[in-house]
Design a protein around this motif. Structure first.
Motif, PDB file in Angstrom:
ATOM      1  N   UNK A 141      33.675 -24.724  53.660  1.00 32.89           N
ATOM      2  CA  UNK A 141      32.611 -25.602  53.530  1.00 32.89           C
ATOM      3  C   UNK A 141      32.101 -25.075  52.077  1.00 32.89           C
ATOM      4  N   UNK A 142      32.710 -23.972  51.234  1.00 30.68           N
ATOM      5  CA  UNK A 142      33.218 -24.226  49.789  1.00 30.68           C
ATOM      6  C   UNK A 142      34.334 -24.022  49.217  1.00 30.68           C
ATOM      7  N   UNK A 143      34.522 -24.646  48.282  1.00 31.19           N
ATOM      8  CA  UNK A 143      35.761 -24.923  47.280  1.00 31.19           C
ATOM      9  C   UNK A 143      35.542 -24.100  45.863  1.00 31.19           C
ATOM     10  N   UNK A 144      36.579 -23.345  45.336  1.00 27.84           N
ATOM     11  CA  UNK A 144      36.555 -23.242  44.340  1.00 27.84           C
ATOM     12  C   UNK A 144      38.175 -23.513  43.620  1.00 27.84           C
ATOM     13  N   UNK A 145      37.573 -23.937  42.742  1.00 28.35           N
ATOM     14  CA  UNK A 145      38.687 -24.845  42.021  1.00 28.35           C
ATOM     15  C   UNK A 145      39.194 -24.119  40.629  1.00 28.35           C
ATOM     16  N   UNK A 146      40.430 -24.016  40.829  1.00 26.63           N
ATOM     17  CA  UNK A 146      41.117 -23.693  39.327  1.00 26.63           C
ATOM     18  C   UNK A 146      42.333 -23.908  39.110  1.00 26.63           C
TER      19      UNK A 146
ATOM     20  N   UNK B  79      40.500 -33.847  41.342  1.00 28.59           N
ATOM     21  CA  UNK B  79      39.945 -33.161  43.205  1.00 28.59           C
ATOM     22  C   UNK B  79      38.361 -33.435  43.635  1.00 28.59           C
ATOM     23  N   UNK B  80      37.726 -32.543  42.180  1.00 23.74           N
ATOM     24  CA  UNK B  80      36.764 -32.012  42.243  1.00 23.74           C
ATOM     25  C   UNK B  80      35.686 -33.634  42.334  1.00 23.74           C
ATOM     26  N   UNK B  81      36.306 -34.528  42.241  1.00 12.75           N
ATOM     27  CA  UNK B  81      34.905 -35.604  41.830  1.00 12.75           C
ATOM     28  C   UNK B  81      35.816 -36.546  42.999  1.00 12.75           C
TER      29      UNK B  81
ATOM     30  N   UNK C 137      33.843 -24.721  40.094  1.00 15.31           N
ATOM     31  CA  UNK C 137      34.815 -24.167  39.035  1.00 15.31           C
ATOM     32  C   UNK C 137      34.980 -23.303  38.669  1.00 15.31           C
ATOM     33  N   UNK C 138      36.304 -23.178  38.868  1.00 15.26           N
ATOM     34  CA  UNK C 138      36.500 -21.459  36.866  1.00 15.26           C
ATOM     35  C   UNK C 138      37.279 -21.990  36.137  1.00 15.26           C
ATOM     36  N   UNK C 139      36.121 -22.347  35.125  1.00 15.45           N
ATOM     37  CA  UNK C 139      36.375 -23.745  33.943  1.00 15.45           C
ATOM     38  C   UNK C 139      37.291 -21.986  33.220  1.00 15.45           C
ATOM     39  N   UNK C 140      37.190 -21.077  33.541  1.00 14.95           N
ATOM     40  CA  UNK C 140      37.602 -19.529  33.060  1.00 14.95           C
ATOM     41  C   UNK C 140      39.260 -19.809  33.126  1.00 14.95           C
ATOM     42  N   UNK C 141      39.567 -20.183  34.181  1.00 19.19           N
ATOM     43  CA  UNK C 141      40.720 -20.632  34.887  1.00 19.19           C
ATOM     44  C   UNK C 141      41.141 -21.909  35.007  1.00 19.19           C
ATOM     45  N   UNK C 142      41.341 -21.946  34.024  1.00 14.66           N
ATOM     46  CA  UNK C 142      41.940 -23.749  34.528  1.00 14.66           C
ATOM     47  C   UNK C 142      42.338 -24.556  32.593  1.00 14.66           C
TER      48      UNK C 142
ATOM     49  N   UNK D 259      28.050 -32.499  38.195  1.00 13.90           N
ATOM     50  CA  UNK D 259      28.407 -32.863  39.331  1.00 13.90           C
ATOM     51  C   UNK D 259      29.156 -31.732  39.817  1.00 13.90           C
ATOM     52  N   UNK D 260      29.296 -30.490  38.932  1.00 13.43           N
ATOM     53  CA  UNK D 260      30.100 -29.449  39.648  1.00 13.43           C
ATOM     54  C   UNK D 260      29.668 -28.541  39.091  1.00 13.43           C
TER      55      UNK D 260
END
Length: 173
Positions: free
Chosen positions: A112-117, A128-130, A141-146, A164-165
């Motif tokens: 149900x939950x996705x964490x993107x990096x 992908x996020x949008x 989103x793991x902004x410090x892992x992008x 949005x995220x």
């Protein structure tokens, strides 16, 4: 994230590929730090029983980078070593859901939950996020892992995504 949602969560690492490393065909800004943060995220995800997915962009053989069958298209070995059993989803578009099996694999696990990096904040992370398909998930989103081509482009993309995220630091995963 509470323990009850972790088994319904997945860490999705987008385009962690050799061509983005120094010496690759398209090296990105801040890769060393990003890789360390992704490894930390993977360790935290494993501790919480989260599924881990690698999304691998494959370009045509005449593409500028990530050519099919090339070493540059391979997942960065240090990351693959951290999660050798992670599912690998191949894509040919910026959106990790577009014409891939990602959505069906996530659904099969009840995610149900996705964490993107991962790589290319302003392109593959954003698309992908949008994505229309991503609307079926709680997206973080793991902004410090992008990372991407430079810090300014990275920050502009994060600013655009902020409406949005949800952003979470890797340490809070």
């Amino acid at each position: 994230m509470s323990q009850s949602t972790n088994n319904k969560s997945a860490l999705v690492i987008i385009d962690p590929q050799n061509d983005y490393l120094p010496g690759g065909k398209y090296p990105l800004w801040n890769m060393e730090t990003s890789i360390k943060q992704i490894i930390e995220a993977m360790d935290r995800a494993k501790e919480k029983g989260m599924s881990i997915y690698f999304v691998q962009h494959i370009a045509p053989e005449d593409g500028p980078f990530f050519q099919k069958g090339s070493e540059g298209a391979d997942i960065i070995p240090a990351l693959k070593k951290e999660a050798p059993d992670a599912k690998v989803v191949q894509k040919t578009y910026a959106d990790s859901f577009e014409k891939t099996e990602l959505d069906s694999l996530l659904n099969a696990e009840g995610i149900e939950n996705i964490v993107l990096c991962g790589m290319m904040t302003q392109n593959c992370i954003t698309h992908t996020a949008l994505s229309k398909t991503a609307e079926g998930y709680q997206v973080s989103i793991l902004s410090d892992a992008c990372t991407t081509v430079d810090e300014m482009v990275h920050n502009i993309a994060l600013s655009a995504l902020s409406v949005r995220c949800t952003f979470i630091p890797t340490q809070a995963l």
